[in-house]
Scaffold this motif. Structure first.
Motif, PDB file in Angstrom:
ATOM      1  N   ARG A 148       0.603   3.513  -7.358  1.00 22.39           N
ATOM      2  CA  ARG A 148      -0.124   2.252  -7.236  1.00 22.39           C
ATOM      3  C   ARG A 148      -1.353   2.180  -8.152  1.00 22.39           C
ATOM      4  O   ARG A 148      -1.577   1.196  -8.856  1.00 22.39           O
ATOM      5  N   SER A 149      -2.141   3.271  -8.161  1.00 21.73           N
ATOM      6  CA  SER A 149      -3.400   3.166  -8.914  1.00 21.73           C
ATOM      7  C   SER A 149      -3.147   3.030 -10.407  1.00 21.73           C
ATOM      8  O   SER A 149      -3.849   2.285 -11.102  1.00 21.73           O
TER       9      SER A 149
ATOM     10  N   ASP B 266       0.848  -1.194   0.000  1.00 22.86           N
ATOM     11  CA  ASP B 266       0.000   0.000   0.000  1.00 22.86           C
ATOM     12  C   ASP B 266       0.880   1.240   0.000  1.00 22.86           C
ATOM     13  O   ASP B 266       2.029   1.194   0.424  1.00 22.86           O
ATOM     14  N   GLU B 267       0.310   2.336  -0.459  1.00 24.49           N
ATOM     15  CA  GLU B 267       1.054   3.599  -0.405  1.00 24.49           C
ATOM     16  C   GLU B 267       0.943   4.157   1.002  1.00 24.49           C
ATOM     17  O   GLU B 267       0.050   3.732   1.747  1.00 24.49           O
TER      18      GLU B 267
ATOM     19  N   TRP C 282       4.655   5.198  -0.807  1.00 23.69           N
ATOM     20  CA  TRP C 282       5.840   4.464  -1.244  1.00 23.69           C
ATOM     21  C   TRP C 282       7.092   5.318  -1.056  1.00 23.69           C
ATOM     22  O   TRP C 282       7.050   6.537  -1.181  1.00 23.69           O
TER      23      TRP C 282
END
Ligand code: GLU
Length: 442
Positions: free
Chosen positions: A433-434, A381-382, A384
């Motif tokens: 991430r997204s 998960d962020e 990061w």
């Protein structure tokens, strides 16, 4: 007397690296000694000279940071050349000639066939007043030659050392054409006197001109000028550079987004005893300049070397130094983006190629679907940071037993569509991430 140098291009084409090197050497020589640098435009040949090239020459110099204290065009000084010409005429140093170009060419061929010197035979000196009148009645107009009197011209060249030229092997130079246009050899001598030039530094293709010009200068005044002739740069093929070589014009390098400092760094070291390297600033180039490091053998231009210097310069740029340029490409390029990507660029503007890689919602084909799916499951998960990639890929490694290229390459391909690029640990932070999820959705 303080140093005055000049750069005297003919505006008949774009400036190339060789011309600019001569300009740079003269400019550095003046700057280095607190002197003055003059830009003289040699535009007496009105048919070949173009206004467009004059503006380009000035723009190129300005862009590179080579500023001039004064500039003038030879075409604005025709009256002055006429005045000085009359002086030489009164002193008996000028004579009228009536040969047509064809006749001169025929003489030259005969001399060549006879194996002698191809030098104007001075037959016009023998013409009687009546013969001259007859020619003029025939409609011929005279061109005017300067009578060379010195047999050997010697000078101490600041670059080539002692020079000794046999002036009897050179033709008496034409100073004015039959249409009343003065020629370069003469105009240049008059200008160098009038503008108090202390040092003429130019290519060694001018060495024999210098012998003639020293004699003209002596006939008008007293020669107080020091001459220096540098070897001309050659193309990487070993050929002579030409104004038609647009690939090495300053204009073309500007269009390719090569930095001025890269060009100046190359030109201040190529053809010298110093090693070619990127300089920090123009000031450093000025401070380090020494005329006697310039070699008398020709340097070769390798555009790859210029590109390598430029790549180095791009990596040196801090974000703030290029921010305005980056904003023109994409306002989303921030400091982190720049620092991540700059190592992969040849020019600043190449950064454009990376905005898609970072910002766009692309998706890329992958043959390794199961592997990528597993990687996505393990994706942290962020937020990061610089550790995220290592932690993440260690997990993947443990679960799959893959390592090296097998471990990393499919991930780089799936997330960026590329087989190479900046370090993934930095790049994934820019992508986020997204977007990684988006890109691998299918
Ligand atoms: N216009 C001449 C040239 O471009 C100038 C030479 C000189 O420096 O006097 O070659």
């Amino acid at each position: 007397m303080s140093t005055v140098t000049r750069f005297a291009p003919s505006p008949t084409g774009l400036l190339h690296l060789g011309n600019i090197r001569t300009a740079l050497i003269n400019w550095l020589y003046a700057k280095n000694s607190g002197g003055k640098f003059i830009l003289r435009i040699d535009d007496t040949d009105q048919e070949r000279s173009k206004e467009e090239y004059i503006s380009k020459i000035k723009y190129d110099l300005e862009w590179l940071g080579i500023d001039f204290d004064e500039t003038f065009n030879q075409s604005s000084r025709f009256e002055r050349y006429r005045e000085e010409f009359e002086k030489l005429k009164s002193a008996g140093r000028i004579y009228a000639c009536y040969e047509t170009p064809d006749e001169l060419e025929r003489k030259r061929k005969l001399q060549m066939a006879a194996g002698g010197k191809q030098v104007y035979d001075r037959s016009a000196l023998e013409l009687s007043d009546q013969q001259k009148k007859d020619y003029e009645l025939e409609g011929r107009k005279p061109h005017w030659r300067f009578l060379l009197q010195t047999e050997r011209m010697q000078w101490n060249d600041l670059l080539k050392g002692e020079i000794d030229i046999d002036l009897t092997s050179l033709s008496d130079p034409v100073l004015f054409r039959e249409d009343g246009v003065p020629l370069y050899t003469f105009c240049s001598a008059v200008d160098d006197i009038d503008f108090n030039i202390t040092n003429v530094i130019r290519g060694d293709d001018h060495t024999s001109n210098t012998a003639v010009q020293i004699e003209i200068i002596n006939a008008l005044d007293k020669n107080k000028i020091s001459f220096a002739h540098h070897a001309l740069l050659k193309a990487s093929s070993g050929d002579k550079l030409s104004k038609r070589d647009n690939v090495i014009s300053i204009d073309s390098f500007r269009e390719e987004n090569i930095e001025p400092i890269s060009i100046l760094s190359l030109l201040s070291t190529i053809g010298t005893s110093k090693s070619i390297e990127l300089k920090d600033s123009i000031q450093q180039i000025i401070d380090e300049f020494r005329l006697d490091t310039i070699s008398t053998s020709p340097g070769r231009i390798e555009t790859d070397v210029l590109k390598a210097l430029n790549k180095k310069q791009v990596q040196k740029f801090e974000y703030d130094e290029v921010k305005t340029r980056l904003d023109k490409i994409d306002t989303n390029i921030d400091q982190k983006f720049w620092n991540t990507i700059k190592g992969n660029l040849d020019t600043v503007e190449d950064v454009a190629a990376w905005t898609d890689v970072v910002f766009k919602n692309n998706s890329f084909e992958t043959e390794d679907k199961d592997y990528i799916n597993l990687a996505l499951e393990l994706m942290p998960d962020e937020p990061w940071d610089d550790q995220t990639w290592t932690v993440w890929t260690n997990d993947i490694k443990e679960r799959t037993g893959r390592k090296g290229r097998e471990l990393f390459l499919p991930l780089r391909l799936a997330f960026t569509g590329l087989t190479h690029g900046p370090e993934m640990k930095l790049l994934i932070q820019l992508i986020g991430r997204s977007k990684i999820l988006e890109r691998t959705k299918n």
